[in-house]
Design an enzyme around this catalytic site. Structure first.
Site, PDB file in Angstrom:
ATOM      1  NE  ARG A 257     -23.511  10.411  20.920  1.00  0.00           N
ATOM      2  CZ  ARG A 257     -22.476   9.604  21.084  1.00  0.00           C
ATOM      3  NH1 ARG A 257     -21.355   9.842  20.418  1.00  0.00           N
ATOM      4  NH2 ARG A 257     -22.547   8.591  21.904  1.00  0.00           N
ATOM      5  NE  ARG A 272     -17.748  14.414  14.255  1.00  0.00           N
ATOM      6  CZ  ARG A 272     -17.221  13.721  15.253  1.00  0.00           C
ATOM      7  NH1 ARG A 272     -17.939  13.498  16.336  1.00  0.00           N
ATOM      8  NH2 ARG A 272     -16.001  13.244  15.177  1.00  0.00           N
ATOM      9  CD  GLU A 344     -14.570   7.312  18.444  1.00  0.00           C
ATOM     10  OE1 GLU A 344     -14.013   8.417  18.300  1.00  0.00           O
ATOM     11  OE2 GLU A 344     -15.404   7.068  19.313  1.00  0.00           O
ATOM     12  CB  SER A 347     -15.505   4.692  22.462  1.00  0.00           C
ATOM     13  OG  SER A 347     -14.647   5.341  23.361  1.00  0.00           O
ATOM     14  NE  ARG A 385     -18.733   7.538  14.020  1.00  0.00           N
ATOM     15  CZ  ARG A 385     -18.022   8.251  14.887  1.00  0.00           C
ATOM     16  NH1 ARG A 385     -17.187   7.632  15.713  1.00  0.00           N
ATOM     17  NH2 ARG A 385     -18.136   9.560  14.926  1.00  0.00           N
TER      18      ARG A 385
END
Length: 417
Positions: A257, A272, A344, A347, A385
């Site tokens: 990403r 991130r 987070e 998801s 994460r």
RNA sequence: GGAGAGAUGCUCGAGUGGUUGAAGAGGAUAGUCUUGAAAACUAUUGUGCCGGCAACGGUACCGUGGGUUCGAAUCCCACUCUCUCCGCCA
């Protein structure tokens, strides 16, 4: 992509929902293009019908001079019309592609701040010592190396080392075994996909800031940002049999990403990064079953957190935070003792037929007709994460991190990091 | 990467300029026959778009995109993919 017929009949609703999602779409303009397009299409088809009639007449007979002229005239007319149709068609398709999916009325309105907590689980009581953040913790022990990651690839790249590699692999393995038990078919997928697939899954950026996908120079290939992308396209252009639904897959792949617009808070460390590994659940099902599967998938995400004993909460995502494709979305957030807040972790989205339309994924229903499937995707294990959540929640006063009990069988019985 | 062959409907497979949306076979579905099943026989068996309440009509689709032609699955060009052989290679 939405059904243009649905948009025609529900123009106001679609426009309102798009606005509430934070998308700027011009529905009247889209409908205008739609009408123009249909008018022209009608004309083109009329000419084609005439041409076909003429061809029919000439099937075996030698065409006369006059008939050849007539045919030429028709062809000219048709190509003129097609020339004027082309840009309209293109604009129409582009516009249609920008219309986001709708969402149910019980969705909280507003942006991220409006996300609503559904339920929470686990012990998030304060520890009686200062919990060290995962970056300091990892770098001190030589288990994470962002500096060399930056040297070799750039900012937000990193090396993982030693026992943290084992933790990473243990998590992946546990996740894969978990999904297999739930009857998902585990899959290794292409990490590079062509641009039709990027487009069809809705990952094409609207703005430079939103750009998420790395492209391979001079080739029509893109690095996947999640296994969701190749898994969605797995059944592109297929008509599935009703009896084969639902199809349950779990893809294990790295996620690449750009995170172009993401900076500032929450951008430090593993939270991130440009590359991480992930086990992703993916479901193709009948429209009437998608809500049920959505609940089921969130349940599985929670179950996984519970097995790892990571405190979490489930959040219903507000309209403005849904993105283009999602109809309904839940996030699972882990408790961060360092930040004293939830962050987070997973998801899970029901995108209804939004991706299926773009990628032409249908099923044959009982009556012999075809209909678009619904697709859902949900994170099971984003290892980077998860690693943060474990380092933070399992840290002891001595600085050691104990291994969650469920992971120990995958780590040769090792007790601490 | 080089050389050659190929891509047609659910599947196999015919079709090299005009009654071809597409022969034939298989499969599937329904019916006849049978106590039931099988066999046999008969029929049905595409999708998208546009118009229409509908019946239906029009149009497009033979890997993809262009082109030639009054007319293209069929001829021409480019691309993609598959197979065979050679080369390279974990």
């Amino acid at each position: 992509m939405l059904d243009i017929r649905f948009i025609r009949e529900n123009a106001e609703l679609v426009e309102q929902k798009a606005k509430q999602k934070g998308f700027d779409v011009n529905i009247p303009h889209l409908l205008e293009m739609d009408e123009k397009r249909r008018d022209l299409l009608k004309e083109v088809e009329d000419i084609r019908a005439q041409r076909n009639t003429l061809a029919e007449q000439l099937r075996s007979a030698k065409p006369s001079e006059e008939q050849v002229e007539q045919g030429k005239a028709l062809r000219q007319k048709m190509s003129d019309l097609e020339v004027s149709l082309k840009p309209i068609e293109k604009e129409f398709t582009n516009l249609l592609g920008t219309v986001p999916n709708i969402f149910p009325d019980d969705t909280p309105l507003g942006g991220e701040e409006a996300n609503s907590e559904e339920r929470k689980w686990g012990d998030k009581a304060d520890k009686d010592f200062e919990v060290v953040d995962h970056v300091s913790w990892g770098e001190q022990r030589g288990l994470l190396d962002f500096e060399r990651g930056a040297k070799v690839a750039g900012n937000k790249f990193y090396f993982t080392t030693g026992s943290l590699v084992q933790l990473e692999m243990a998590l992946s393995q546990m996740a894969i075994e978990f999904v297999i038990k739930q009857n998902f078919v585990p899959m290794l997928v292409p990490h590079l996909v062509n641009s039709r697939v990027i487009d069809g899954t809705g990952f094409t950026a609207r703005t430079k800031e939103e750009e998420q996908i790395y492209k391979i120079e001079a080739e029509d290939l893109n690095l996947i940002a999640t296994a969701e992308i190749p898994l969605t396209a797995y059944h592109a252009d297929e008509t599935l049999a009703e009896k084969d639904l639902p199809k349950l897959y779990a893809g294990y792949s790295p996620a690449y990403r750009k995170e172009a617009g993401a900076y500032g808070k929450h951008s430090k460390g593993l939270y991130r990064v440009h590359q991480f590994n992930k086990v992703e659940m993916y479901v193709f099902c009948k429209p009437e079953d998608s809500e049920k599967w959505h609940q089921k998938m969130v349940e599985l995400e929670e179950k996984f957190c519970q097995e790892l004993a990571i405190p979490y909460r489930v959040v219903r995502i507000a309209a403005g935070d849904l993105g283009a494709a999602a109809y309904k979305k839940y996030d699972v957030e882990y408790w961060s003792p360092v930040d004293k807040s939830y962050r987070e972790l997973m998801s899970c989205s029901n995108v209804t037929d939004y991706q299926a339309r773009r990628l032409n994924i249908r099923y044959r229903d009982g009556s012999g007709g075809t209909n678009y499937v619904h697709t859902l995707n949900g994170t099971l294990a984003a290892t980077s994460r998860l690693i943060i959540s474990i380092i933070e929640n399992y840290q002891t006063e001595s600085g050691k991190v104990s291994i969650p009990i469920a992971l120990r069988p995958y780590m040769g019985g090792q007790l601490t990091l």
